[in-house]
Design a protein around this motif. Structure first.
Motif, PDB file in Angstrom:
ATOM      1  N   GLU A  81       0.827  -1.216   0.000  1.00 42.77           N
ATOM      2  CA  GLU A  81       0.000   0.000   0.000  1.00 42.77           C
ATOM      3  C   GLU A  81       0.855   1.257   0.000  1.00 42.77           C
ATOM      4  OE1 GLU A  81      -3.222   0.213   2.771  1.00 42.77           O
ATOM      5  OE2 GLU A  81      -3.619  -1.919   2.555  1.00 42.77           O
ATOM      6  N   ASP A  82       1.986   1.209   0.675  1.00 40.59           N
ATOM      7  CA  ASP A  82       2.813   2.408   0.746  1.00 40.59           C
ATOM      8  C   ASP A  82       3.647   2.620  -0.522  1.00 40.59           C
ATOM      9  OD1 ASP A  82       4.325   0.172   1.331  1.00 40.59           O
ATOM     10  OD2 ASP A  82       5.621   1.212   2.763  1.00 40.59           O
ATOM     11  N   ASP A  83       3.593   1.679  -1.461  1.00 36.80           N
ATOM     12  CA  ASP A  83       4.301   1.844  -2.731  1.00 36.80           C
ATOM     13  C   ASP A  83       3.545   2.752  -3.691  1.00 36.80           C
ATOM     14  OD1 ASP A  83       6.344   0.209  -1.921  1.00 36.80           O
ATOM     15  OD2 ASP A  83       5.655  -1.548  -3.034  1.00 36.80           O
ATOM     16  N   LEU A  84       2.257   2.913  -3.493  1.00 41.33           N
ATOM     17  CA  LEU A  84       1.417   3.674  -4.405  1.00 41.33           C
ATOM     18  C   LEU A  84       0.943   4.944  -3.691  1.00 41.33           C
ATOM     19  CD1 LEU A  84       0.247   3.322  -7.243  1.00 41.33           C
ATOM     20  CD2 LEU A  84      -1.756   2.287  -6.215  1.00 41.33           C
ATOM     21  N   THR A  85       1.282   6.092  -4.267  1.00 42.55           N
ATOM     22  CA  THR A  85       0.906   7.361  -3.657  1.00 42.55           C
ATOM     23  C   THR A  85      -0.262   7.982  -4.430  1.00 42.55           C
ATOM     24  OG1 THR A  85       2.396   8.673  -5.019  1.00 42.55           O
ATOM     25  CG2 THR A  85       3.311   7.740  -2.975  1.00 42.55           C
ATOM     26  N   GLU A  86      -0.852   9.013  -3.850  1.00 37.38           N
ATOM     27  CA  GLU A  86      -1.922   9.753  -4.532  1.00 37.38           C
ATOM     28  C   GLU A  86      -1.395  10.380  -5.823  1.00 37.38           C
ATOM     29  OE1 GLU A  86      -5.226  10.129  -3.932  1.00 37.38           O
ATOM     30  OE2 GLU A  86      -4.993   8.626  -2.352  1.00 37.38           O
ATOM     31  N   ASP A  87      -0.147  10.855  -5.795  1.00 33.48           N
ATOM     32  CA  ASP A  87       0.459  11.423  -6.999  1.00 33.48           C
ATOM     33  C   ASP A  87       0.560  10.379  -8.112  1.00 33.48           C
ATOM     34  OD1 ASP A  87       0.734  13.942  -5.871  1.00 33.48           O
ATOM     35  OD2 ASP A  87       2.790  13.556  -5.183  1.00 33.48           O
ATOM     36  N   ASP A  88       0.893   9.136  -7.735  1.00 30.59           N
ATOM     37  CA  ASP A  88       0.960   8.057  -8.731  1.00 30.59           C
ATOM     38  C   ASP A  88      -0.408   7.832  -9.366  1.00 30.59           C
ATOM     39  OD1 ASP A  88       3.673   7.578  -8.198  1.00 30.59           O
ATOM     40  OD2 ASP A  88       3.192   6.127  -6.610  1.00 30.59           O
ATOM     41  N   ILE A  89      -1.431   7.836  -8.536  1.00 34.92           N
ATOM     42  CA  ILE A  89      -2.797   7.627  -9.045  1.00 34.92           C
ATOM     43  C   ILE A  89      -3.201   8.787  -9.949  1.00 34.92           C
ATOM     44  CG2 ILE A  89      -5.232   7.441  -8.379  1.00 34.92           C
ATOM     45  CD1 ILE A  89      -4.205   6.015  -5.798  1.00 34.92           C
ATOM     46  N   ASP A  90      -2.894  10.021  -9.523  1.00 39.33           N
ATOM     47  CA  ASP A  90      -3.195  11.194 -10.350  1.00 39.33           C
ATOM     48  C   ASP A  90      -2.477  11.123 -11.696  1.00 39.33           C
ATOM     49  OD1 ASP A  90      -4.864  12.226  -8.419  1.00 39.33           O
ATOM     50  OD2 ASP A  90      -3.347  13.588  -7.581  1.00 39.33           O
ATOM     51  N   ASP A  91      -1.223  10.685 -11.685  1.00 36.85           N
ATOM     52  CA  ASP A  91      -0.467  10.559 -12.939  1.00 36.85           C
ATOM     53  C   ASP A  91      -1.133   9.570 -13.887  1.00 36.85           C
ATOM     54  OD1 ASP A  91       1.422  12.388 -12.109  1.00 36.85           O
ATOM     55  OD2 ASP A  91       2.897  10.858 -11.503  1.00 36.85           O
ATOM     56  N   VAL A  92      -1.606   8.452 -13.368  1.00 38.07           N
ATOM     57  CA  VAL A  92      -2.263   7.447 -14.204  1.00 38.07           C
ATOM     58  C   VAL A  92      -3.565   8.010 -14.758  1.00 38.07           C
ATOM     59  CG1 VAL A  92      -3.398   5.189 -14.196  1.00 38.07           C
ATOM     60  CG2 VAL A  92      -1.202   5.476 -13.036  1.00 38.07           C
ATOM     61  N   VAL A  93      -4.353   8.671 -13.921  1.00 39.78           N
ATOM     62  CA  VAL A  93      -5.621   9.252 -14.369  1.00 39.78           C
ATOM     63  C   VAL A  93      -5.371  10.302 -15.444  1.00 39.78           C
ATOM     64  CG1 VAL A  93      -7.593  10.672 -13.660  1.00 39.78           C
ATOM     65  CG2 VAL A  93      -6.855   8.751 -12.231  1.00 39.78           C
ATOM     66  N   HIS A  94      -4.387  11.179 -15.215  1.00 43.37           N
ATOM     67  CA  HIS A  94      -4.073  12.211 -16.210  1.00 43.37           C
ATOM     68  C   HIS A  94      -3.556  11.588 -17.513  1.00 43.37           C
ATOM     69  CE1 HIS A  94      -4.954  15.498 -13.562  1.00 43.37           C
ATOM     70  NE2 HIS A  94      -4.060  15.105 -12.677  1.00 43.37           N
ATOM     71  N   GLY A  95      -2.804  10.512 -17.397  1.00 45.34           N
ATOM     72  CA  GLY A  95      -2.329   9.819 -18.586  1.00 45.34           C
ATOM     73  C   GLY A  95      -3.485   9.265 -19.405  1.00 45.34           C
TER      74      GLY A  95
END
Length: 104
Positions: A81-95
């Motif tokens: 769980e600590d490997d995935l940050t909110e920024d990572d999720i935002d990057d995927v969504v924006h991609g």
């Protein structure tokens, strides 16, 4: 009547393996003898194998190894769980938004 001896799981596995090896094929040419022992070194049994038995065992063990390697390669790596940050999720969504040409 005398009681049957109680076997440990390791002994039962070794006995089952011995029976399986014996049943591979007829004991026509004795090409190799396999001695089964427990991790403690205790003798279980000797099993004779023919040339054909040996070829079949080698082929089967290679096939098992290849199948396991394919399964391991296909299995996704677990993320902590600590490997995935909110920024990572935002990057995927924006991609995906960029890929699809708009906002999600």
């Amino acid at each position: 009547m005398s009681e049957q001896p109680q076997h440990t799981p390791e002994e039962l596995a070794a006995i089952e393996l011995a029976h399986g090896l014996k049943n591979l094929g007829p004991d026509t040419d004795r090409a190799l003898m396999v001695t089964l022992r427990l991790p403690s070194g205790r003798y279980v049994e000797d099993v004779w194998l023919s040339k054909k038995d040996i070829e079949n065992l080698v082929d089967a063990s290679l096939a098992i190894g290849e199948r396991q390697a394919l399964e391991e390669a296909a299995a996704p790596l677990p993320l902590a769980e600590d490997d995935l940050t909110e920024d990572d999720i935002d990057d995927v969504v924006h991609g995906f938004e960029h890929l699809l040409g708009g906002e999600l």
